[in-house]
Write an enzyme that holds these catalytic residues in place. Structure first.
Site, PDB file in Angstrom:
ATOM      1  N   CYS A   2       0.852  -1.188   0.000  1.00 46.86           N
ATOM      2  CA  CYS A   2       0.000   0.000   0.000  1.00 46.86           C
ATOM      3  C   CYS A   2       0.887   1.237   0.000  1.00 46.86           C
ATOM      4  CB  CYS A   2      -0.870   0.013   1.239  1.00 46.86           C
ATOM      5  SG  CYS A   2      -1.807  -1.507   1.433  1.00 46.86           S
ATOM      6  N   ARG A  27       1.815   1.488  -5.920  1.00 49.06           N
ATOM      7  CA  ARG A  27       2.019   0.523  -4.827  1.00 49.06           C
ATOM      8  C   ARG A  27       0.742  -0.215  -4.456  1.00 49.06           C
ATOM      9  NH1 ARG A  27       6.879   1.638  -1.520  1.00 49.06           N
ATOM     10  NH2 ARG A  27       5.920   0.198  -0.085  1.00 49.06           N
ATOM     11  N   TRP A  74      -3.706  -1.973  -1.447  1.00 47.72           N
ATOM     12  CA  TRP A  74      -3.658  -3.276  -2.111  1.00 47.72           C
ATOM     13  C   TRP A  74      -4.222  -4.241  -1.073  1.00 47.72           C
ATOM     14  CZ3 TRP A  74      -1.524  -8.131  -1.383  1.00 47.72           C
ATOM     15  CH2 TRP A  74      -1.475  -8.964  -2.502  1.00 47.72           C
ATOM     16  N   ASN A 100       0.230  -0.261   6.169  1.00 45.05           N
ATOM     17  CA  ASN A 100       0.739  -1.148   5.132  1.00 45.05           C
ATOM     18  C   ASN A 100       1.287  -2.375   5.830  1.00 45.05           C
ATOM     19  OD1 ASN A 100       1.895  -2.339   2.889  1.00 45.05           O
ATOM     20  ND2 ASN A 100       3.712  -1.019   2.909  1.00 45.05           N
ATOM     21  N   GLY A 101       0.858  -3.574   5.420  1.00 51.02           N
ATOM     22  CA  GLY A 101       1.380  -4.782   6.043  1.00 51.02           C
ATOM     23  C   GLY A 101       0.258  -5.711   6.445  1.00 51.02           C
ATOM     24  N   GLU A 480      10.988 -14.551 -18.504  1.00 49.00           N
ATOM     25  CA  GLU A 480      10.699 -13.129 -18.283  1.00 49.00           C
ATOM     26  C   GLU A 480       9.696 -12.611 -19.324  1.00 49.00           C
ATOM     27  OE1 GLU A 480      10.963 -11.050 -16.072  1.00 49.00           O
ATOM     28  OE2 GLU A 480      10.878  -9.085 -17.020  1.00 49.00           O
ATOM     29  N   LYS A 484       6.102 -11.018 -18.417  1.00 51.01           N
ATOM     30  CA  LYS A 484       5.692  -9.678 -18.864  1.00 51.01           C
ATOM     31  C   LYS A 484       4.324  -9.770 -19.531  1.00 51.01           C
ATOM     32  CE  LYS A 484       7.664  -7.634 -17.147  1.00 51.01           C
ATOM     33  NZ  LYS A 484       8.770  -7.632 -16.264  1.00 51.01           N
ATOM     34  N   GLU A 487       1.468 -10.610 -16.957  1.00 48.60           N
ATOM     35  CA  GLU A 487       1.124  -9.638 -15.919  1.00 48.60           C
ATOM     36  C   GLU A 487       0.421  -8.402 -16.464  1.00 48.60           C
ATOM     37  OE1 GLU A 487       4.203  -7.950 -13.365  1.00 48.60           O
ATOM     38  OE2 GLU A 487       5.632  -8.043 -15.005  1.00 48.60           O
ATOM     39  N   HIS A 503       8.686 -33.259 -23.900  1.00 46.82           N
ATOM     40  CA  HIS A 503       8.462 -34.027 -22.663  1.00 46.82           C
ATOM     41  C   HIS A 503       7.121 -33.664 -22.028  1.00 46.82           C
ATOM     42  CE1 HIS A 503      12.438 -35.681 -22.993  1.00 46.82           C
ATOM     43  NE2 HIS A 503      12.894 -34.463 -23.247  1.00 46.82           N
ATOM     44  N   LYS A 602       3.443  -2.599  -7.142  1.00 41.33           N
ATOM     45  CA  LYS A 602       4.851  -2.509  -7.532  1.00 41.33           C
ATOM     46  C   LYS A 602       5.778  -3.151  -6.509  1.00 41.33           C
ATOM     47  CE  LYS A 602       8.205  -1.068 -10.136  1.00 41.33           C
ATOM     48  NZ  LYS A 602       8.424  -1.810 -11.380  1.00 41.33           N
TER      49      LYS A 602
HETATM   50  O1  M6R Z   1      11.291  -5.009  -6.108  1.00 41.80           O
HETATM   51  P1  M6R Z   1      11.670  -6.414  -6.468  1.00 41.80           P
HETATM   52  O2  M6R Z   1      12.616  -6.487  -7.593  1.00 41.80           O
HETATM   53  O3  M6R Z   1      12.145  -7.199  -5.284  1.00 41.80           O
HETATM   54  O4  M6R Z   1      10.305  -7.083  -6.928  1.00 41.80           O
HETATM   55  C1  M6R Z   1      10.225  -8.444  -7.215  1.00 41.80           C
HETATM   56  C2  M6R Z   1       8.966  -8.768  -7.978  1.00 41.80           C
HETATM   57  O5  M6R Z   1       7.842  -8.492  -7.202  1.00 41.80           O
HETATM   58  C3  M6R Z   1       8.869  -7.994  -9.304  1.00 41.80           C
HETATM   59  O6  M6R Z   1       9.981  -8.207 -10.100  1.00 41.80           O
HETATM   60  C4  M6R Z   1       7.597  -8.399 -10.076  1.00 41.80           C
HETATM   61  O7  M6R Z   1       7.711  -9.711 -10.517  1.00 41.80           O
HETATM   62  C5  M6R Z   1       7.366  -7.429 -11.242  1.00 41.80           C
HETATM   63  N1  M6R Z   1       5.996  -7.031 -11.287  1.00 41.80           N
HETATM   64  C6  M6R Z   1       7.703  -8.006 -12.553  1.00 41.80           C
HETATM   65  O8  M6R Z   1       7.438  -7.174 -13.624  1.00 41.80           O
END
Ligand code: M6R
Length: 607
Positions: A2, A27, A74, A100-101, A480, A484, A487, A503, A602
């Protein structure tokens, strides 16, 4: 997860809070709220959905007052409704809290309060904090001191009380909080991005800190004692945080990669750019020379950077390297000790699982490093040796420039390890030369081919599933690329090592099934092309990332997303670019919210 802001100062609080929340929205963005200290009451506004809904609410009749708190959520406990949005208040409406938490003893505290006849208006753990503070006695600081020991879990909280109209109290255990020190104001926030445009002078709160913040001063206590925390000056530029004419932050950040990479490379080279400067890396030469094994820990995209890092480090240094998810490391009883270098790789420096993994390494006596994009973040402060990726603030939830600069940092780390182990030779100078040329190659990769991207975008946008294939250190790039796409476009995508197709996954293929493959020139490209022939024979359509002039790939692939030819070690970095652009274009084509994809945030500051 958050975003939190608290304000006490000279100005009206609402515009400052809304502006801060706008900057923090990445966030968490499922609901938002604010509370302002009025003449006699605390006025609370909350709205489900994006921040715009709260802004609309505040537009006509903004609550007036120069002390307040704000929050963008969040959801953890309770659906993203108005009732569960923050601030939460105590039964009398005297105290308002943003949080937050997660409270791990949520159920016990909730039962206890209900047994005592306290009416609860939300499903949140945050309301429990407000109610406990409301039932305690004394000043807000004394109430926080009394309640703190009752809270189990990870939390960062900012509270205001009607009885102390000129004070904001902040306390943390886990998620970050900073106090921005302005000329005639103080701003408490979960992230410096909320206050950078108002002040660059900040105090980072430590775990257990309670900060009592007034307009011109902040008093900090920890464990019953007054403590001094230094005022640090940030070197980030607030101007870099707007969209700079791009339609989305993600697109802007993709285009910032040449500069981000250039800055990251240059930051860690010696003056004549022939070797890595270990001093700048913060590594103690002798301690680093004792390292016999490496553990890389991270989550999400940063974990993919670690998978590439393993290839690079093992190939260039011969040091056995393991890669773990932050969320798994501490539960698998890893064999870690003083001969291990544990590196937490994290863009934000605040990912709870990565921090916990780093903590474990530190407790076991390992040398603790971090590759991180935020100076002053938790991983930054915890680590003994730090590499700062020079990506600058990354706002789009989908990580782009942070990832490619992490890959650059992995190359530099491998070079540093070669240096302390006396392995450096002509190879190193050649790698550095290639690194210095890399920004140009990234620019060429960004240019791409409009026609090819259009075709590939259409193909994926009309599909429901896709597979991303790579081999060797390009397999993590396939992972990756798939992450991308899923997400930000919500399309199902999986990454696989190409050789694994037969396999199992090949059973998925039907006519027109999209396969995206990372296929630059490598010693295994022929084998990869063989794998692609097999999938094409089963009706799949192949989109390949490869050099423009690669005739053998053009024969097998239906669409080629072009990249320039680069040294093998740097292929993971360059091949990432088309996959970022492809995911971006598909999300735009589908009309989705590229920068704030659903259900995500984020920075993941809870376990
Ligand atoms: O801030 P961080 O690099 O530790 O975050 C890790 C993941 O949460 C972050 O890379 C997440 O997978 C991204 N949304 C990917 O685009």
């Amino acid at each position: 997860m958050c975003g939190i802001i608290g304000y006490v100062g000279e100005h009206q609080a609402v515009p400052v809070i809304l502006d801060g929340l706008r900057r923090l929205e990445y966030r968490g963005y499922d609901s938002a709220g604010l509370a302002v200290m009025g003449a006699e009451t605390i006025e609370v506004l909350r709205a489900a959905g994006k921040l715009a809904n709260l802004e609309e609410l505040a537009f006509d009749q903004p609550p007036r007052g120069s002390v307040g708190v704000g929050h963008t959520r969040w959801a953890t406990h309770g659906a993203p409704t108005e009732a569960n949005a923050h601030p939460q208040v105590d039964a009398d409406g005297h105290i308002a809290v943003v949080h937050n938490g997660i409270l791990e003893n949520y159920a016990d505290l909730r039962r206890e309060l209900l047994d005592q006849g306290v009416p609860l208006a939300s499903d949140t753990d945050t309301e429990l904090i407000a109610q406990l503070l409301g039932r305690a006695t004394g000043s807000l600081f004394e109430r926080v001191e009394a309640v703190l020991s009752r809270l189990v879990g990870q939390f960062a909280v900012v509270a205001v009380s009607r009885d102390e109209p000129n004070t904001v109290v902040a306390f943390r255990n886990g998620p970050p909080l900073v106090v921005g020190v302005g000329d005639d104001e103080m701003i408490v926030a979960s992230d410096v991005v909320a206050l950078l445009h108002r002040t660059k002078r900040v105090i980072y709160l430590e775990n257990g800190d309670i900060a009592v913040v007034h307009q011109h001063e902040a008093h900090i206590h920890n464990d019953g004692r007054a403590v001094d925390r230094p005022v640090e000056t940030l070197d980030w530029d607030a101007g870099r945080m707007d969209k700079g004419g791009f339609r989305h932050y993600m697109l802007k950040e993709i285009h910032e990669q040449p500069d981000a990479i250039r800055n990251t490379v240059r930051a860690y080279l010696n003056a004549d750019r022939t070797a890595v400067n270990l001093g700048d890396l913060g590594f103690d030469h002798d301690r680093l020379a004792e390292v016999r094994r490496i553990h890389l820990v991270a989550c999400g995209t940063s974990w993919h950077a670690c998978l590439v890092g393993k290839f690079l480090i093992e190939r260039l240094t011969g040091l056995p390297t393991e890669v773990d998810y932050g969320s798994e490391y501490r539960y698998r009883e890893p064999l870690v000790g003083p001969d291990v270098l544990v590196v937490g790789v994290t863009q934000s420096g605040e990912t709870a699982d990565t921090l916990a993994a780093m903590e474990l390494g530190k407790d076991a006596g390992a040398l603790l490093g971090t590759i991180c994009n935020v100076r002053g973040s938790s991983s930054w402060r915890m680590a003994q040796a730090r590499m700062l990726t020079q990506a600058g603030p990354e706002i789009g939830v989908a990580s782009t420039k942070a990832f490619t600069t992490q890959l650059v940092a992995m190359v530099l780390l491998a070079l540093a390890l070669r240096q302390v182990r006396g392995l450096s030779d002509g190879t190193d100078t050649e790698i550095i030369r290639q690194l210095l040329r890399l920004p140009l190659a990234i620019e060429q990769a960004i240019e791409g081919s409009e026609e090819a991207y259009d075709q590939a975008t259409q193909l994926l946008a009309e599909a429901t599933d896709s597979l991303f294939l790579g081999r060797g250190c390009l397999y993590p790039i396939a992972l990756e690329g798939a992450l991308k796409l899923k997400e930000i476009s919500y399309l199902h995508a999986e990454g696989y090592p190409a050789g694994e197709m037969k396999h199992g996954p090949i059973a998925l293929l039907t006519e027109g099934f999209p396969i995206v493959t990372v296929a630059p020139a490598t010693p295994t490209r022929e084998k990869l092309l063989g794998n692609l022939m097999e999938v094409r024979a089963r009706g799949a359509v192949v989109i390949a990332v490869a050099e423009r002039e690669a005739a053998d790939v053009a024969q097998v692939a239906d669409i080629v997303l072009p990249i320039p030819a680069v040294d093998r070690l740097l292929q993971p970095i360059v091949t990432t670019i088309p996959l970022q652009l492809l995911a971006y274009r598909v999300a735009v084509e589908l009309g989705l919210d590229v920068d704030q994809p659903r259900n995500l945030a984020k920075s993941v500051t809870v376990e």
